[in-house]
Design an enzyme around this catalytic site. Structure first.
Site, PDB file in Angstrom:
ATOM      1  CE  LYS A 222     -33.296 -22.821  10.721  1.00  0.00           C
ATOM      2  NZ  LYS A 222     -33.094 -22.487  12.077  1.00  0.00           N
ATOM      3  CB  CYS A 276     -32.844 -27.812  13.405  1.00  0.00           C
ATOM      4  SG  CYS A 276     -31.895 -26.991  14.628  1.00  0.00           S
TER       5      CYS A 276
END
Ligand code: SAJ
Length: 441
Positions: A222, A276
């Site tokens: 991720k 993010c």
């Protein structure tokens, strides 16, 4: 309860699910599993948010197709209930953790929310339960933080008395439900059997691939996928600076480079914002901060991307010389085109840099209420305009009106939105990031 029993309870939907953190990740996740027939209890610190959800309403801002209707239906059917009381999770067989995992000014992960959630969970964790961290965490967090807290505070032994895994979320504001259903997931389990059990659970809601792995792999995947994007954007930005120095047009360079197979050069731009991309590279780099792994590319990419708002200031100064008492129209405050999300927005940085040098930023953004309104009214009296976000509306700007409103007929385009021929026709001087080419004759 063994994982075998748990898998049976997953397949007949009798497993009791809990979600800790009912934000823009946890709430859609809770609603999706409830829609698939699980009894889901969501816990959140904010009583107001809990009350709204229990009225069948969504507390999430912005356009999220399908979410409000889904929440209403699963709450009305009694399948989803929200609470602030962890005691209501006593019977939970599976607990998903979706709390925030920010990084601080030194880019070090802050785990207050995660740690307090784990402590509160430890007080009621049922033997045999499966705990899955969905938040994006620094690789090594499950081994070195999550597992020790749960073992010490419950007295249980991980992989025997409870099971633990990491299945990082891949949501995007505006596409929460779609991403949860359509994007692949990595089920990183403490044991192979845990991963297989997670895989069985997620395949109920995820239509794309769900791959099993160990938890360190899931943590690295991720953070790496977002770091990859940040480095790619930084590369495009560095080429833009080179093109500016050499009298070339980076947008043309990019177009021609991409004709060469496997050169998927991304877009240069006025900066990299969002929740993010600016954060995850630091989570990945922090994983080896204590070990002497020479992590150089990742921080360098962050430095390049974070310096782009300053580069926009430099381009402004090339047009105006001094900045004090100047008024600068900033077109776009959100970090992403056609979004109202302004988290870590490059425009925020630009506005602050301008103010520090005595200029007044006048902000327009059609998606953010406080900055919406008539562009030309905002442009009146401004010295020049800077385009920071590629909102669709800006592709159809009335350049003639803009020229009439601005003191200096100059627009600095940080996202390659404005057509240079159209600008030329109305006498608007277009300064495009990464392009100092003399242009087509
Ligand atoms: N940006 C550039 N050049 C590019 C692409 C983006 O300057 O070529 C800038 C954007 O303007 C923005 C920032 O980077 O300010 C981030 O843009 P983004 O397109 O990466 O959008 P995000 O931040 O919403 O990224 C999310 C991420 N998804 C998840 O974390 C689940 C990212 O992994 C996805 O690649 C991205 O959405 C996407 O577009 O799918």
């Amino acid at each position: 309860m063994t994982l075998k029993n748990l898998r049976k309870k997953i397949s007949d939907r009798s497993a009791q699910l809990a979600v800790i953190g009912l934000g823009y990740v946890g709430l859609p996740v809770a609603a999706l599993f409830a829609e698939k027939g699980f009894q889901v209890t969501g816990v959140d610190l904010k009583q107001q948010r809990v009350d709204l959800i229990n009225q069948g309403k969504s507390p999430i801002e912005g356009k999220e197709p399908g979410l409000a209707g889904l929440i209403a239906s699963v709450v009305n059917s009694g399948k989803l209930k929200a609470t602030t009381d962890y005691q209501e999770l006593r019977e939970a067989d599976i607990i998903l953790i979706d709390v925030e995992t920010p990084v601080n000014e030194q880019y070090v992960p802050e785990y207050e929310a995660l740690k307090s959630a784990l402590s509160a969970l430890s007080a009621i964790l049922k033997q045999g339960a499966l705990v899955i961290v969905e938040s994006t965490v620094m690789p090594g967090t499950l081994e070195n933080i999550v597992r020790p807290i749960l073992e010490e505070e419950t007295g249980f032994v991980c992989n025997y008395d409870f099971f633990l895994g990491n299945c990082p979320e891949r949501v995007m504001p505006g596409k929460l439900l779609r991403n949860l259903k359509k994007m692949s997931r990595v089920a990183g389990g403490g044991t192979l059997e845990t991963a297989e059990t997670m895989l069985m659970l997620y395949r109920i809601v995820v239509e794309a691939d769900v791959d099993s792995a160990d938890w360190i792999t899931a943590e690295i995947v991720k953070t790496t996928e977002n770091t990859y994007r940040d480095v790619q954007i930084a590369f495009a930005n560095e080429v833009a600076l080179i093109c500016e120095a050499l009298g070339a047009d980076v947008w043309k360079v990019r177009e021609l480079v991409r004709k060469s197979p496997g050169r998927e050069m991304l877009f240069p731009g006025a900066g990299v914002g969002g929740h993010c991309i600016p954060k995850d590279p630091w989570l990945l780099a922090s994983a080896v901060r204590e070990i002497d792994v020479p992590v150089r590319l990742i921080p360098a990419a962050r430095t390049i991307n974070s310096s782009m708002p300053q580069h926009m200031v430099d381009l402004i100064k090339q047009q105006l010389n001094a900045l004090d008492n100047k008024k600068i129209l900033i077109l776009g405050y959100a970090y992403l085109q056609d979004s109202d999300d302004d988290r870590n927005s490059p425009s925020q940085v630009l506005a602050k840099l301008l103010q520090e040098q005595g200029a007044a930023p006048i902000i327009h953004d059609p998606f953010i209420k406080q900055f919406a309104g008539d562009i030309h009214k905002k442009a009146l009296g401004c010295d020049l305009a800077v385009l920071m976000t590629a909102h669709t509306e800006y592709h159809h700007l009335d350049l003639n009106k803009l020229v009439g409103a601005l003191k200096a007929s100059v627009l600095i385009d940080g996202r390659n939105v404005i057509d240079s021929a159209a600008a030329g026709q109305v006498g608007l001087k277009l300064i495009r990031l990464g392009d100092t080419s003399p242009g087509e004759d």
